[in-house]
Write an enzyme that holds these catalytic residues in place. Structure first.
Site, short mmCIF file in Angstrom:
data_model
loop_
_atom_site.label_atom_id
_atom_site.label_comp_id
_atom_site.label_asym_id
_atom_site.label_seq_id
_atom_site.Cartn_x
_atom_site.Cartn_y
_atom_site.Cartn_z
N ARG A 28 32.54 39.50 120.10
CA ARG A 28 33.22 39.63 121.40
C ARG A 28 33.08 41.05 121.95
O ARG A 28 34.04 41.59 122.52
CB ARG A 28 34.71 39.29 121.28
CG ARG A 28 34.97 37.89 120.80
CD ARG A 28 34.92 36.89 121.96
NE ARG A 28 35.71 35.73 121.67
CZ ARG A 28 36.83 35.40 122.32
NH1 ARG A 28 37.27 36.11 123.32
NH2 ARG A 28 37.47 34.33 121.98
N ARG A 32 37.36 41.46 127.77
CA ARG A 32 38.38 42.04 128.65
C ARG A 32 38.80 43.46 128.29
O ARG A 32 39.41 44.14 129.10
CB ARG A 32 39.61 41.13 128.68
CG ARG A 32 39.45 40.04 129.72
CD ARG A 32 40.62 39.09 129.70
NE ARG A 32 40.60 38.31 128.48
CZ ARG A 32 41.53 37.42 128.14
NH1 ARG A 32 42.56 37.23 128.92
NH2 ARG A 32 41.41 36.73 127.03
N ARG A 41 35.14 40.14 136.42
CA ARG A 41 35.99 38.94 136.35
C ARG A 41 36.98 38.82 137.52
O ARG A 41 37.52 37.76 137.75
CB ARG A 41 36.75 38.92 135.02
CG ARG A 41 35.93 38.35 133.88
CD ARG A 41 35.89 36.82 133.88
NE ARG A 41 37.11 36.24 133.34
CZ ARG A 41 38.02 35.61 134.05
NH1 ARG A 41 37.85 35.45 135.33
NH2 ARG A 41 39.10 35.12 133.47
N ASP A 77 30.11 30.98 125.81
CA ASP A 77 31.32 30.66 125.06
C ASP A 77 31.05 29.45 124.17
O ASP A 77 30.24 28.59 124.53
CB ASP A 77 32.49 30.36 126.02
CG ASP A 77 33.82 30.32 125.28
OD1 ASP A 77 34.25 31.36 124.77
OD2 ASP A 77 34.42 29.24 125.17
N TYR A 154 38.73 21.96 118.95
CA TYR A 154 39.15 22.08 120.35
C TYR A 154 39.08 20.72 121.04
O TYR A 154 39.97 20.35 121.82
CB TYR A 154 38.29 23.09 121.10
CG TYR A 154 38.64 24.52 120.82
CD1 TYR A 154 39.71 25.14 121.47
CD2 TYR A 154 37.93 25.27 119.88
CE1 TYR A 154 40.04 26.46 121.21
CE2 TYR A 154 38.26 26.59 119.61
CZ TYR A 154 39.32 27.18 120.27
OH TYR A 154 39.66 28.48 120.01
O1 1CP Z 1 30.42 39.60 123.55
C1 1CP Z 1 30.58 38.47 123.15
O2 1CP Z 1 30.75 38.18 121.94
C2 1CP Z 1 30.41 37.45 124.23
C3 1CP Z 1 30.54 36.12 124.17
C4 1CP Z 1 31.65 35.27 123.56
C5 1CP Z 1 31.66 34.70 122.28
C6 1CP Z 1 30.69 34.96 121.15
C7 1CP Z 1 32.79 34.78 124.25
C8 1CP Z 1 33.19 35.12 125.62
N1 1CP Z 1 33.41 33.89 123.45
C9 1CP Z 1 32.76 33.83 122.23
C10 1CP Z 1 33.06 32.97 121.09
C11 1CP Z 1 34.32 32.19 121.06
N2 1CP Z 1 34.96 31.55 122.08
C12 1CP Z 1 35.01 31.90 119.88
C13 1CP Z 1 34.55 32.33 118.52
C14 1CP Z 1 34.91 33.73 118.23
C15 1CP Z 1 36.34 33.96 117.91
O3 1CP Z 1 36.85 33.28 116.99
O4 1CP Z 1 36.93 34.85 118.55
C16 1CP Z 1 36.13 31.11 120.20
C17 1CP Z 1 37.18 30.56 119.25
C18 1CP Z 1 36.10 30.89 121.59
C19 1CP Z 1 37.04 30.06 122.38
C20 1CP Z 1 37.64 30.86 123.44
N3 1CP Z 1 37.03 31.14 124.63
C21 1CP Z 1 38.86 31.56 123.40
C22 1CP Z 1 39.81 31.60 122.21
C23 1CP Z 1 40.95 30.70 122.42
C24 1CP Z 1 41.75 30.47 121.16
O5 1CP Z 1 41.80 29.32 120.73
O6 1CP Z 1 42.30 31.44 120.60
C25 1CP Z 1 38.99 32.23 124.62
C26 1CP Z 1 40.14 33.08 125.08
C27 1CP Z 1 37.81 31.97 125.38
C28 1CP Z 1 37.42 32.55 126.69
C29 1CP Z 1 36.47 33.67 126.55
N4 1CP Z 1 35.21 33.61 125.96
C30 1CP Z 1 34.56 34.81 126.06
C31 1CP Z 1 35.44 35.71 126.74
C32 1CP Z 1 35.11 37.12 127.11
C33 1CP Z 1 36.62 34.98 127.03
C34 1CP Z 1 37.82 35.52 127.79
C35 1CP Z 1 37.71 34.99 129.17
C36 1CP Z 1 38.21 35.92 130.20
O7 1CP Z 1 39.43 35.88 130.46
O8 1CP Z 1 37.43 36.65 130.81
#
Ligand code: 1CP
Length: 346
Positions: A28, A32, A41, A77, A154
């Site tokens: 990640r 943010r 965003r 994502d 999910y």
């Molecule tokens: O830099 C990077 O790593 C960019 C890409 C990336 C990756 C690898 C994003 C962007 N998401 C992920 C993987 C991801 N997404 C995971 C696996 C990693 C982890 O365990 O943290 C998971 C569980 C998700 C699902 C997801 N998408 C969540 C988590 C929700 C939960 O159940 O806790 C969230 C908040 C998102 C949205 C998301 N994805 C990525 C970002 C930057 C965001 C936030 C969105 C925003 O508000 O801008």
């Protein structure tokens, strides 16, 4: 094959070749906590950002330049495949993903549409191609997908979960439906990841973020065989990183999937655990992401402890034990990357 990246520290470490310096990137790393990301965003929803490849590629490449990390990870994502699966995915402000039509029954799973990952998720391949044009041939690009258990969690729960009651209910009461869902997700994920590799991804990571909720017996029965089939079908020669959290009791079984690199979260003792699962597999990890909220000296000290625990053995990729949190101070992230690069094994 992208030959300049093949000699990168990151890919050499994936292959367990000796490197002059431990490579590092951060799960990640684009997100943010970065003001640049927040300003992008303000103008686009999260799904718009993911699907507009030129913006997603700028976020991917811009983050590598900003942090100086040793690999790019495509901005996307793990839940994007839920869109062509027609489950009604939305991202709610502040509280993460929501799935309007969660899968609960055999009939729900039987109705899942077949889709062409090349077409319907082709924008992720385009992001990889545009990122390559931006970062050049020497920077490795990591493609990724959710691992089948975590994607299914999910899809079944309808969002984040604490106890995974619906998931485990399906496993225990209707194992045939669980297996059918795993087959569907494995086929989809193989197509999706091989499409990313064809677009230029040098390695792929499977995020099994929530699989640590399972006992080792359930992991062995309901997850491991599906992961092993998945890993075996990834384009040969491409390293596969398998990451999860709270997986201490599952790491040996994760290793037996055939993955090239095993992710460690921060809860495990890196040196002892690597020894236990075998030094003949590469590992990635494992600084607690919350250490980044400490003072700078503490961040540097803890980073150096992780590197010292790996003892310069071939096959260590520095990373956090889970993704960077939104409120993380950027200066501490920069100090961490500097500390990784300055470290010399004696
Ligand atoms: O830099 C990077 O790593 C960019 C890409 C990336 C990756 C690898 C994003 C962007 N998401 C992920 C993987 C991801 N997404 C995971 C696996 C990693 C982890 O365990 O943290 C998971 C569980 C998700 C699902 C997801 N998408 C969540 C988590 C929700 C939960 O159940 O806790 C969230 C908040 C998102 C949205 C998301 N994805 C990525 C970002 C930057 C965001 C936030 C969105 C925003 O508000 O801008």
């Amino acid at each position: 094959m992208n030959h300049a990246a093949a000699d990168s520290l990151f890919l050499r470490a994936c292959r367990r070749e000796a490197v002059a310096q431990t490579p590092g990137w951060l799960m990640r790393q684009a997100g943010r906590y970065l003001p640049e990301y927040r300003s992008i965003r303000e103008k686009l929803t999260f799904l718009e950002l993911c699907t507009r490849s030129e913006v997603a590629a700028e976020v991917t490449a811009g983050t590598v330049r900003r942090l100086g990390v040793d690999a790019a990870i495509v901005f996307a994502d793990i839940l994007l495949p839920l869109v062509p699966m027609a489950l009604g995915l939305t991202y709610e402000k502040g509280d993460g993903p929501r799935i309007a039509a969660p899968l609960r029954t055999g009939a729900d799973v039987a109705k899942l549409p077949s889709f062409d990952a090349d077409g319907e998720l082709g924008y992720v391949g385009e992001t990889i191609r545009l990122t390559r044009g931006d970062v050049g041939t020497a920077t490795p690009i990591i493609g990724f997908a959710g691992a089948p258990f975590t994607v299914a969690s999910y899809a079944i729960e309808g969002g984040s979960s604490r106890n995974y009651v619906h998931v485990k209910t399906m496993m225990y009461r209707d194992p045939a439906t669980w297996d059918a869902l795993m087959h569907y997700v494995v086929d989809m994920t193989v197509a999706y990841l091989n499409m990313q590799i064809a677009a230029g991804a040098d390695a792929v990571q499977l995020f099994d973020s929530w699989v640590g909720c399972l006992s080792i017996g359930d992991y062995a029965r309901y997850v491991q065989p599906h992961l092993a089939r998945l890993v075996a079908r990834i384009t040969p020669g491409t390293p596969v990183i398998l990451f999860g959290t709270a997986t201490e009791s599952l790491l040996q079984a994760e290793r037996d999937t055939g993955a090239s690199v095993i992710g460690f979260d921060w809860r495990v003792d890196l040196a002892a655990t690597w020894e236990r699962i075998g030094h003949d597999v590469a590992i990635q990890g494992n600084l607690d992401p919350v250490v980044l909220f400490a003072g700078r000296d503490h961040v540097v000290e803890e980073t150096r402890k992780v590197l010292a625990a790996a003892a310069g053995r071939p096959g260590h990729i520095f990373n956090l034990g889970h993704g960077i949190l939104p409120e993380t101070p950027v200066d501490n992230v920069l100090a961490l990357v500097d500390a990784v690069h300055a470290y010399e094994h004696r």
